[in-house]
Structure formats: structure tokens, C-alpha cells
Write a protein that holds these residues in place. Sequence first.
Motif, PDB file in Angstrom:
ATOM      1  N   ASP A 244      -2.405  -3.236 -88.258  1.00 41.78           N
ATOM      2  CA  ASP A 244      -1.584  -3.392 -87.213  1.00 41.78           C
ATOM      3  C   ASP A 244       0.167  -2.951 -87.887  1.00 41.78           C
ATOM      4  OD1 ASP A 244      -2.884  -4.905 -85.642  1.00 41.78           O
ATOM      5  OD2 ASP A 244      -2.124  -6.960 -86.534  1.00 41.78           O
ATOM      6  N   SER A 245       0.284  -2.714 -89.117  1.00 43.26           N
ATOM      7  CA  SER A 245       1.425  -2.139 -89.853  1.00 43.26           C
ATOM      8  C   SER A 245       1.249  -0.762 -89.519  1.00 43.26           C
ATOM      9  CB  SER A 245       1.478  -2.591 -91.146  1.00 43.26           C
ATOM     10  OG  SER A 245       2.502  -1.843 -91.705  1.00 43.26           O
ATOM     11  N   GLU A 246      -0.044  -0.289 -89.781  1.00 46.54           N
ATOM     12  CA  GLU A 246      -0.221   1.437 -89.867  1.00 46.54           C
ATOM     13  C   GLU A 246      -0.131   1.752 -88.408  1.00 46.54           C
ATOM     14  OE1 GLU A 246      -4.200   1.721 -91.530  1.00 46.54           O
ATOM     15  OE2 GLU A 246      -3.265   2.022 -93.488  1.00 46.54           O
ATOM     16  N   LYS A 247      -0.611   0.941 -87.355  1.00 49.71           N
ATOM     17  CA  LYS A 247      -0.532   1.361 -85.921  1.00 49.71           C
ATOM     18  C   LYS A 247       1.115   1.373 -85.521  1.00 49.71           C
ATOM     19  CE  LYS A 247      -1.914   0.040 -81.303  1.00 49.71           C
ATOM     20  NZ  LYS A 247      -2.722  -1.060 -80.503  1.00 49.71           N
ATOM     21  N   GLN A 248       1.508   0.461 -86.077  1.00 51.15           N
ATOM     22  CA  GLN A 248       3.111   0.189 -85.675  1.00 51.15           C
ATOM     23  C   GLN A 248       3.873   1.539 -86.233  1.00 51.15           C
ATOM     24  OE1 GLN A 248       4.673  -2.413 -83.715  1.00 51.15           O
ATOM     25  NE2 GLN A 248       6.320  -0.963 -83.705  1.00 51.15           N
ATOM     26  N   SER A 249       3.719   1.741 -87.309  1.00 53.65           N
ATOM     27  CA  SER A 249       4.270   2.965 -87.852  1.00 53.65           C
ATOM     28  C   SER A 249       3.804   4.298 -87.242  1.00 53.65           C
ATOM     29  CB  SER A 249       3.973   3.057 -89.402  1.00 53.65           C
ATOM     30  OG  SER A 249       4.281   4.235 -90.051  1.00 53.65           O
ATOM     31  N   PHE A 250       2.660   4.297 -86.844  1.00 50.31           N
ATOM     32  CA  PHE A 250       2.244   5.538 -86.006  1.00 50.31           C
ATOM     33  C   PHE A 250       2.763   5.860 -84.918  1.00 50.31           C
ATOM     34  CE2 PHE A 250      -0.614   6.697 -82.536  1.00 50.31           C
ATOM     35  CZ  PHE A 250      -0.731   8.054 -82.664  1.00 50.31           C
ATOM     36  N   GLU A 251       2.892   4.383 -84.019  1.00 53.28           N
ATOM     37  CA  GLU A 251       3.669   4.558 -82.670  1.00 53.28           C
ATOM     38  C   GLU A 251       5.093   4.850 -82.860  1.00 53.28           C
ATOM     39  OE1 GLU A 251       2.909   0.774 -80.959  1.00 53.28           O
ATOM     40  OE2 GLU A 251       0.685   1.527 -80.060  1.00 53.28           O
TER      41      GLU A 251
ATOM     42  N   THR B 259       6.676   6.744 -85.165  1.00 56.07           N
ATOM     43  CA  THR B 259       6.670   8.089 -85.357  1.00 56.07           C
ATOM     44  C   THR B 259       6.320   8.835 -83.984  1.00 56.07           C
ATOM     45  OG1 THR B 259       6.123   7.798 -87.805  1.00 56.07           O
ATOM     46  CG2 THR B 259       5.854  10.023 -87.076  1.00 56.07           C
ATOM     47  N   PHE B 260       5.306   8.391 -83.342  1.00 60.03           N
ATOM     48  CA  PHE B 260       4.954   9.176 -82.206  1.00 60.03           C
ATOM     49  C   PHE B 260       5.891   9.186 -81.210  1.00 60.03           C
ATOM     50  CE2 PHE B 260       3.081   8.850 -77.776  1.00 60.03           C
ATOM     51  CZ  PHE B 260       2.355  10.119 -77.718  1.00 60.03           C
ATOM     52  N   PHE B 261       6.583   8.186 -80.702  1.00 56.98           N
ATOM     53  CA  PHE B 261       7.247   8.151 -79.748  1.00 56.98           C
ATOM     54  C   PHE B 261       8.697   8.568 -80.336  1.00 56.98           C
ATOM     55  CE2 PHE B 261       4.610   4.568 -78.154  1.00 56.98           C
ATOM     56  CZ  PHE B 261       4.358   5.176 -77.051  1.00 56.98           C
ATOM     57  N   ASN B 262       9.070   8.816 -81.281  1.00 55.42           N
ATOM     58  CA  ASN B 262       9.958   9.654 -81.937  1.00 55.42           C
ATOM     59  C   ASN B 262       9.789  10.890 -81.830  1.00 55.42           C
ATOM     60  OD1 ASN B 262      11.865   7.245 -82.989  1.00 55.42           O
ATOM     61  ND2 ASN B 262      10.873   7.227 -84.852  1.00 55.42           N
ATOM     62  N   LEU B 263       8.694  11.445 -82.109  1.00 56.15           N
ATOM     63  CA  LEU B 263       8.401  12.827 -81.784  1.00 56.15           C
ATOM     64  C   LEU B 263       8.416  13.163 -80.357  1.00 56.15           C
ATOM     65  CD1 LEU B 263       5.133  13.216 -84.270  1.00 56.15           C
ATOM     66  CD2 LEU B 263       7.673  14.458 -84.645  1.00 56.15           C
ATOM     67  N   LEU B 264       7.935  12.345 -79.395  1.00 54.75           N
ATOM     68  CA  LEU B 264       8.116  12.520 -78.178  1.00 54.75           C
ATOM     69  C   LEU B 264       9.467  12.599 -77.699  1.00 54.75           C
ATOM     70  CD1 LEU B 264       5.599  12.642 -76.465  1.00 54.75           C
ATOM     71  CD2 LEU B 264       5.978  10.394 -75.434  1.00 54.75           C
ATOM     72  N   ASP B 265      10.351  11.834 -78.308  1.00 51.88           N
ATOM     73  CA  ASP B 265      11.693  12.010 -77.888  1.00 51.88           C
ATOM     74  C   ASP B 265      12.300  13.375 -78.105  1.00 51.88           C
ATOM     75  OD1 ASP B 265      11.832   9.485 -76.578  1.00 51.88           O
ATOM     76  OD2 ASP B 265      12.763   8.525 -78.409  1.00 51.88           O
ATOM     77  N   ALA B 266      11.745  13.660 -79.537  1.00 48.74           N
ATOM     78  CA  ALA B 266      12.386  14.825 -80.094  1.00 48.74           C
ATOM     79  C   ALA B 266      11.815  16.229 -79.205  1.00 48.74           C
ATOM     80  CB  ALA B 266      11.793  15.193 -81.481  1.00 48.74           C
ATOM     81  N   GLN B 267      10.801  16.107 -78.633  1.00 51.53           N
ATOM     82  CA  GLN B 267      10.284  17.205 -77.787  1.00 51.53           C
ATOM     83  C   GLN B 267      11.157  17.164 -76.506  1.00 51.53           C
ATOM     84  OE1 GLN B 267       7.737  19.072 -78.424  1.00 51.53           O
ATOM     85  NE2 GLN B 267       7.488  20.211 -76.630  1.00 51.53           N
ATOM     86  N   GLN B 268      11.352  16.053 -75.922  1.00 56.93           N
ATOM     87  CA  GLN B 268      12.110  16.145 -74.759  1.00 56.93           C
ATOM     88  C   GLN B 268      13.579  16.753 -75.076  1.00 56.93           C
ATOM     89  OE1 GLN B 268      11.389  15.161 -71.595  1.00 56.93           O
ATOM     90  NE2 GLN B 268       9.406  15.418 -72.723  1.00 56.93           N
ATOM     91  N   ASN B 269      13.955  16.269 -76.264  1.00 54.33           N
ATOM     92  CA  ASN B 269      15.585  16.989 -76.547  1.00 54.33           C
ATOM     93  C   ASN B 269      15.294  18.903 -76.776  1.00 54.33           C
ATOM     94  OD1 ASN B 269      16.917  14.562 -76.820  1.00 54.33           O
ATOM     95  ND2 ASN B 269      16.269  14.131 -78.844  1.00 54.33           N
ATOM     96  N   ILE B 270      14.202  19.059 -77.315  1.00 55.74           N
ATOM     97  CA  ILE B 270      13.962  20.507 -77.607  1.00 55.74           C
ATOM     98  C   ILE B 270      13.595  21.253 -76.049  1.00 55.74           C
ATOM     99  CG2 ILE B 270      12.091  22.004 -78.128  1.00 55.74           C
ATOM    100  CD1 ILE B 270      11.747  20.323 -80.692  1.00 55.74           C
ATOM    101  N   THR B 271      12.991  20.340 -75.230  1.00 50.26           N
ATOM    102  CA  THR B 271      12.861  21.089 -73.787  1.00 50.26           C
ATOM    103  C   THR B 271      14.154  20.907 -73.141  1.00 50.26           C
ATOM    104  OG1 THR B 271      10.908  19.909 -73.634  1.00 50.26           O
ATOM    105  CG2 THR B 271      11.881  20.749 -71.743  1.00 50.26           C
TER     106      THR B 271
ATOM    107  N   VAL C  63      -1.647  12.954 -83.480  1.00 51.20           N
ATOM    108  CA  VAL C  63      -2.435  12.131 -83.201  1.00 51.20           C
ATOM    109  C   VAL C  63      -3.733  12.084 -83.339  1.00 51.20           C
ATOM    110  CG1 VAL C  63      -3.319  11.061 -80.776  1.00 51.20           C
ATOM    111  CG2 VAL C  63      -0.966  11.511 -81.021  1.00 51.20           C
ATOM    112  N   HIS C  64      -4.381  13.446 -83.374  1.00 51.80           N
ATOM    113  CA  HIS C  64      -5.648  13.694 -83.710  1.00 51.80           C
ATOM    114  C   HIS C  64      -6.064  13.476 -85.321  1.00 51.80           C
ATOM    115  CE1 HIS C  64      -9.112  16.082 -84.132  1.00 51.80           C
ATOM    116  NE2 HIS C  64      -8.837  16.648 -85.549  1.00 51.80           N
TER     117      HIS C  64
END
Length: 347
Positions: A86-93, A95-107, A254-255
Amino acid sequence: MGKKRLNGFSNKIVWGIAILGVGIIIFFLASSPFNDWSGVRNAELFGQYGDFIGGVVGTLFALIGFILLYQTLRAQQEALDTQKKDSEKQSFENTFFNLLDAQQNITNQIKVTVPVLTRYKYEGETREYEGRAFFQFAKEELTKLFNALLRNDYPGLYDIRMERVDDANVDNPDPWDMGPFPEEEYERRMNELIKERRMQFALSYYNLHGKRWRLLKDCNPQKQVQIVFYLFFQKYHYAFGHYFRHLYNIIKFVHQYQDTHKQTLMPEARRLFIKETNRYVQFIQAQMSSYELMLLYYNAFCFKRSYELLVRYNFLENLPEEDLVYTWHNFEGPLHLHKRADLVKGI
């Protein structure tokens, strides 16, 4: 499922041993010589009975204690493993959504300034494209280059000296013609001229001179797609190169998470885990416009690792072939796209 079966089996063993132990106590308590049913208590025989019960039944009850202790320790370990996952999944999520926000900022931060023609002339005018508007501009530029390759003759490069000839031909028609152009004919000629000059201007901007044009025209269609996109990429990589690099690394993130954790799971749990983590890739795709997906398709033919990940996660499943510059760019192979009508049927 396997753990539940194991716990159920352990519980049956515990209850079986307990019943066996109680049965032994009752059986020997009611049997001679420990009990002759006289009602007289023989201290010596009673002591022997206690030693016997302690030796046999005590061992069985000790086994029960061991099994229960093992179950307790295993339950604690499972709880720790679950907490860790659960901790690893929380950490993954996170990081993932932070990366997704960063992608939108780059766009949103993509910005280019490009020279444009004023009708059929270049007068130093420029135009800015920001954010997602850049990807629509990209399709327009690729269309100009691909259209130039469809011609039988080389259109030529833009030459400022053409402007004087254009002015004479458009604004002052040949006096031998039968009077001035009708309005419809004038508009037709003007549109053809603008289209021709913009194509020539694009060829000049991307330095696609006659020799390069002929070499490129002789290439097979997939090679043409690679080279034309690379010409565009060379010109604007400073503005959108990091967009695709960052996008690639989100999918790769993700992969790697999926590839690392699925190895520890049983087949059924593994299938569910893969299905769950594939949804994260769908989140990425859902935030992209059709023009972004279109440019990503062309980008994939120049970058092998990106191509492999897009195929692995069927990333372009919602991009119809009609959104490409030309539908014949939809090559047979792992990245083959569907027609829009087929995508609508699947909804």
C-alpha cells in the motif's frame, strides 16, 4: 484464494487435534485401570493417568499452540506485506500524478514563433503558437511537406523575386486576355498562388532543395514519414523535444512499476494487477488531444524505444487513421491504427 485454503486447512487441523486430545482424555478417564467404576480414587493410578495425559495430550495441545503461533506470525507478516505494498502504491501514485501535472505544464509552456507569408508575400510577419495550438500547427506544416512530395515536379524554393511576377499576374492580368478576371476566377487563381507560395516557403524553411526532394521522393512511404518528421523535429525540437522525452519517461515509469511487482504475484493476482496498472497509461492518453496523439504517432517512427512502449500499452488505440496527415501513413504492423468508424462501433 490459496491463502484462504491454507488457513482453512490449518483451522481444520487445529480443531481435529483438539477433538482428538479431548477424546483421549475422556476415553482413558473412563477406562481401566484408571477408572474401575468403584468410586474409589486411587492416588497412584490417578498420578499415572495425569502423567499419561500430560505426555500424550499435552504434546498434541503444544502442537496446536505451535500452529496457532505460526498462523499469527504469518498474519502479521501478511499485514506488513500489505502495508508495504500500500505504501509503495501510494508512493507510485503520488509520483505518477506529479509527473502528469508536470507534463501538462510542459504542454502549456510550448511556444514557437514562425515566419509566415502575408497572402503570397513574405513581409517579415511572424505568428506565435502556444500550448496545444502548436500541435495543430505541426499537422499543417507536415501537410505542406507531404503535399510537396506528392507532386510530379519539384515546386521550387521560395524566391522574393517571384513577388513582382505574382503582383503582375494577379493584379494586372495579361492585356491580351478577354478583359479582367471574373471574381470567381480571380479568387481561384489567388488561392492557387497562395497555396503554391506557402508550399515553396515551407520547402525553403526546411531546406528541402531539389536534390533532397528527389531523393526523398524515391524513398518508400515509411522512410518518407521518418525523414519528413525529422525535418520538422530538427526545426522545433527546442520547443517540443522535452515534451516527448517526458511523456516517454512517464510511460516507462508505469512500465517499470508494473514489471517489478507483477513477478511476485500469483497468476490471477498478476492479471488483475496488470489490468489495474494499465489504467494509469490510459490516464496519460486521456489528457492528450487528437493533434498530440497524431504527432506522437509520427514521432514513434523515429524513436524505437518510444515505438515499443506505445505498442506494449496500445497507447494510440483511440487515434483513428483519419487524424493522420494521410491515411496511407497508417502502415501495417504493431502500431496499425483503426478507422474512425471501427472505433465508434467499439463504444
